[in-house]
Design a protein around this motif. Structure first.
Motif, short mmCIF file in Angstrom:
data_model
loop_
_atom_site.label_atom_id
_atom_site.label_comp_id
_atom_site.label_asym_id
_atom_site.label_seq_id
_atom_site.Cartn_x
_atom_site.Cartn_y
_atom_site.Cartn_z
N LEU A 68 34.73 29.98 9.51
CA LEU A 68 35.05 29.41 10.82
C LEU A 68 36.39 28.68 10.79
CD1 LEU A 68 31.52 28.04 11.79
CD2 LEU A 68 32.74 29.91 12.90
N HIS A 71 39.00 31.18 11.04
CA HIS A 71 38.86 32.06 12.22
C HIS A 71 38.47 33.49 11.83
CE1 HIS A 71 40.66 28.74 14.40
NE2 HIS A 71 41.68 28.77 13.58
N LEU A 73 35.82 35.50 12.31
CA LEU A 73 34.56 35.62 13.05
C LEU A 73 33.75 36.83 12.61
CD1 LEU A 73 35.64 34.56 16.65
CD2 LEU A 73 34.52 33.21 14.88
N TYR A 99 31.21 23.92 16.32
CA TYR A 99 32.39 24.70 16.70
C TYR A 99 32.28 25.25 18.13
CZ TYR A 99 34.60 24.75 12.09
OH TYR A 99 35.25 24.38 10.93
N ASN A 101 30.48 27.77 19.18
CA ASN A 101 30.44 29.23 19.23
C ASN A 101 29.06 29.70 19.66
OD1 ASN A 101 30.30 32.09 18.45
ND2 ASN A 101 32.27 31.70 17.48
#
Length: 275
Positions: A68, A71, A73, A99, A101
């Motif tokens: 994370l 980045h 993903l 985060y 998400n």
């Protein structure tokens, strides 16, 4: 100089995909690094770091945190799709909520095995989401005795505060934790949050809780509209001279002349009424 070997794009794509899933052999990745541009090399270097971290300590959450941060993903999605245990899944849910998400959180809560519960760890995921202003993580709104509400109030996330107070089940109490949500909202000058807490239909916060500590915090920050709101609350209004005049002293120390004038006027009015 010996020319670099040509690697077909479809082969590279397959290697990179497997690398992102932490499955590609290091020798395959080295070929890509030698024959492709610096962006691929940099990305694969990060993947190698993630892979090494996972192999070293076996912690999915540690690798997820690293993914994370960088980045990655694709790596994160692969990790959360197969958590190793319920405890690991719960820790991962708290992390991805921090985060904000939603995709990763949904993946963890719907994993075919070891799926995380939204209210795991006494709602810690909701706490993290509320602190960040993310409102799509369902759990008990009053988890941890209202710590999610306090976090959202502290950062002025009005929409999150409203959601927590209006939850159909297990709604947070505006006066939770001895009125701490009101205190931190006043300190930050978040007037809409303060208004929501004071106007809650049930378990409303009291403007004079703790002897008037919210007023003192608002005065110290020079938040004159919040100060006025606390002084004018229809019930349990704060007193301008509360706590030995601490609000006036803190406002004066901060150079907040308008707040000082307001408090002096209110103190004078209260004194006259007493006489």
């Amino acid at each position: 100089m010996r020319p670099l070997p040509h690697v077909p794009s479809e082969v590279v794509a397959d290697i990179v995909l497997r690398a992102l899933r932490l499955e590609a052999p290091i020798c395959d990745m080295s070929v890509v690094c030698r024959s492709w541009h610096s962006i691929v090399m940099r990305n694969l270097a990060e993947v190698l770091m993630l892979r090494e971290l996972r192999e070293r300590n076996g912690s999915m959450v540690s690798v997820l945190r690293c993914a994370l941060k960088h980045h990655k993903l694709d790596v994160a999605l692969d990790l959360v799709s197969k958590p190793g245990s319920l405890e690991e899944s719960a820790e991962a849910l708290v992390l991805v909520a921090r985060y904000g998400n939603t995709e990763l959180a949904r993946c963890l809560m719907h994993a075919p095995q070891n799926a995380a519960n939204a209210d795991c760890q006494d709602g810690e995921a909701l706490v993290e989401a509320a602190f960040g202003g993310h409102i799509e993580h369902a759990a008990r709104a009053n988890c941890g005795g209202g710590v999610a509400l306090v976090g959202a109030a502290d950062r002025g996330h009005t929409e999150v505060v409203c959601m927590l107070l209006d939850a159909p089940q297990h709604a947070a109490h505006a006066d939770c934790r001895g009125g701490k949500a009101l205190k931190v909202a006043a300190l930050g000058g978040h007037i809409e949050v303060v208004r929501l807490l004071l106007d809650a239909p049930q378990h409303a916060a009291h403007a004079d809780y703790g002897g008037g500590v919210a007023l003192v915090e608002a005065a110290a920050g020079g938040h004159i509209e919040v100060v006025r709101l606390l002084l004018d609350a229809p019930q349990h209004a704060a007193h301008a001279a509360c706590l030995g005049g601490a609000a006036l002293v803190r406002a004066a120390d901060g150079g907040h002349t308008e707040v000082v004038s307001l408090l002096k006027d209110r103190i004078a009015g209260q004194t006259q009424r007493v006489r």
